[in-house]
Write an enzyme that holds these catalytic residues in place. Sequence first.
Site, mmCIF file in Angstrom:
data_model
loop_
_atom_site.group_PDB
_atom_site.id
_atom_site.type_symbol
_atom_site.label_atom_id
_atom_site.label_comp_id
_atom_site.label_asym_id
_atom_site.label_seq_id
_atom_site.Cartn_x
_atom_site.Cartn_y
_atom_site.Cartn_z
ATOM 1 N N LYS A 122 44.846 -47.981 -22.640
ATOM 2 C CA LYS A 122 44.704 -47.529 -21.247
ATOM 3 C C LYS A 122 44.461 -46.026 -21.146
ATOM 4 O O LYS A 122 43.728 -45.571 -20.275
ATOM 5 C CB LYS A 122 45.901 -47.947 -20.400
ATOM 6 C CG LYS A 122 47.164 -47.184 -20.678
ATOM 7 C CD LYS A 122 48.326 -47.732 -19.877
ATOM 8 C CE LYS A 122 49.626 -47.149 -20.345
ATOM 9 N NZ LYS A 122 49.858 -45.754 -19.966
ATOM 10 N N ARG A 156 55.437 -47.222 -12.885
ATOM 11 C CA ARG A 156 55.851 -48.070 -14.008
ATOM 12 C C ARG A 156 56.571 -49.317 -13.528
ATOM 13 O O ARG A 156 56.910 -50.187 -14.335
ATOM 14 C CB ARG A 156 56.796 -47.299 -14.921
ATOM 15 C CG ARG A 156 56.089 -46.173 -15.584
ATOM 16 C CD ARG A 156 56.519 -46.024 -17.016
ATOM 17 N NE ARG A 156 55.603 -45.089 -17.650
ATOM 18 C CZ ARG A 156 55.553 -44.898 -18.931
ATOM 19 N NH1 ARG A 156 56.323 -45.587 -19.717
ATOM 20 N NH2 ARG A 156 54.718 -44.041 -19.433
ATOM 21 N N ARG A 215 48.939 -48.958 -37.646
ATOM 22 C CA ARG A 215 48.583 -47.562 -37.411
ATOM 23 C C ARG A 215 49.176 -46.634 -38.471
ATOM 24 O O ARG A 215 50.339 -46.763 -38.836
ATOM 25 C CB ARG A 215 49.124 -47.172 -36.027
ATOM 26 C CG ARG A 215 48.460 -45.996 -35.401
ATOM 27 C CD ARG A 215 48.581 -46.047 -33.924
ATOM 28 N NE ARG A 215 49.970 -45.937 -33.464
ATOM 29 C CZ ARG A 215 50.304 -45.638 -32.221
ATOM 30 N NH1 ARG A 215 49.370 -45.417 -31.325
ATOM 31 N NH2 ARG A 215 51.564 -45.580 -31.865
ATOM 32 N N ARG A 220 54.284 -44.164 -38.259
ATOM 33 C CA ARG A 220 55.205 -43.453 -37.377
ATOM 34 C C ARG A 220 56.517 -44.224 -37.280
ATOM 35 O O ARG A 220 56.529 -45.445 -37.304
ATOM 36 C CB ARG A 220 54.595 -43.278 -35.985
ATOM 37 C CG ARG A 220 53.643 -42.115 -35.938
ATOM 38 C CD ARG A 220 52.971 -41.929 -34.629
ATOM 39 N NE ARG A 220 53.601 -42.632 -33.518
ATOM 40 C CZ ARG A 220 53.145 -42.506 -32.274
ATOM 41 N NH1 ARG A 220 52.126 -41.748 -32.012
ATOM 42 N NH2 ARG A 220 53.736 -43.162 -31.317
ATOM 43 N N ARG A 230 59.576 -52.765 -26.840
ATOM 44 C CA ARG A 230 58.813 -52.088 -25.791
ATOM 45 C C ARG A 230 57.952 -53.083 -25.022
ATOM 46 O O ARG A 230 57.770 -52.956 -23.810
ATOM 47 C CB ARG A 230 57.950 -50.979 -26.395
ATOM 48 C CG ARG A 230 58.754 -49.719 -26.700
ATOM 49 C CD ARG A 230 57.830 -48.534 -26.894
ATOM 50 N NE ARG A 230 56.859 -48.806 -27.938
ATOM 51 C CZ ARG A 230 56.749 -48.101 -29.057
ATOM 52 N NH1 ARG A 230 57.533 -47.084 -29.265
ATOM 53 N NH2 ARG A 230 55.829 -48.406 -29.946
#
Length: 219
Positions: free
Chosen positions: A18, A93, A127, A160, A171
């Site tokens: 996004k 949110r 990632r 990470r 999440r």
Amino acid sequence: MKRKHLQTVIFGPQGSGKGTQGALLAERFDVPLIGAGDLFRAEIVQKSTLGNLVNQYVTQGLLAPDELVNAVMARQLKKVNVTKGFVLDGYPRNVEQAMHLDRILKVNLVIQLKIEDKEVLRRLGGRLQCMKCKNVYHEIDAPPSRKGVCTLCGNKLERRADDTEEIIKQRLKAYHYITAPLAGYYRQKGVLLAVNGDQAIPYVFEDIVKKIAKLGFLP
Ligand SMILES: [Zn+2]
């Protein structure tokens, strides 16, 4: 059809792209990209009463309550020139915040980037980042030329700390529970546009541009 100004909120789970789509859209339509995170940092830097309060939450790694978030957004959004339109990312949110936003800014298009949980896990889970130059790679989608080594600076690549499957799943759960209900709220208002975020960046963008052109939003 009358040409309309883009007064847009973009939302989707982490890993949906996004931020990238918001930036592309703002560039194409020549309107400001408003990142909620940047507005928060601006408030903190000013060391206002609100900013100091926000900072207390941030430094403790806690989520600021809606009242505080709304107050900061109300103050900071006033400073942005939105006469030609805007793309807002990172706020609201939840539905509570969306109701507050309705009182301070007119939104005429809400883009929801839809993506399967397992694709988010694949994207974020694969990632890799160079801790030196901060360049980001993906094991499969954007691999470095030499495995485990940054193509730009030769440093070792690392995952990470918050890209573990457990944290990503947590999440996602929070997103579905807290943020996804925005879809119902904005659908009822007749401004929701759901887009399939499960494709490569240029295709998602093309999809968005084509769909909003039909709604009268032209660059
Ligand atoms: Zn590097």
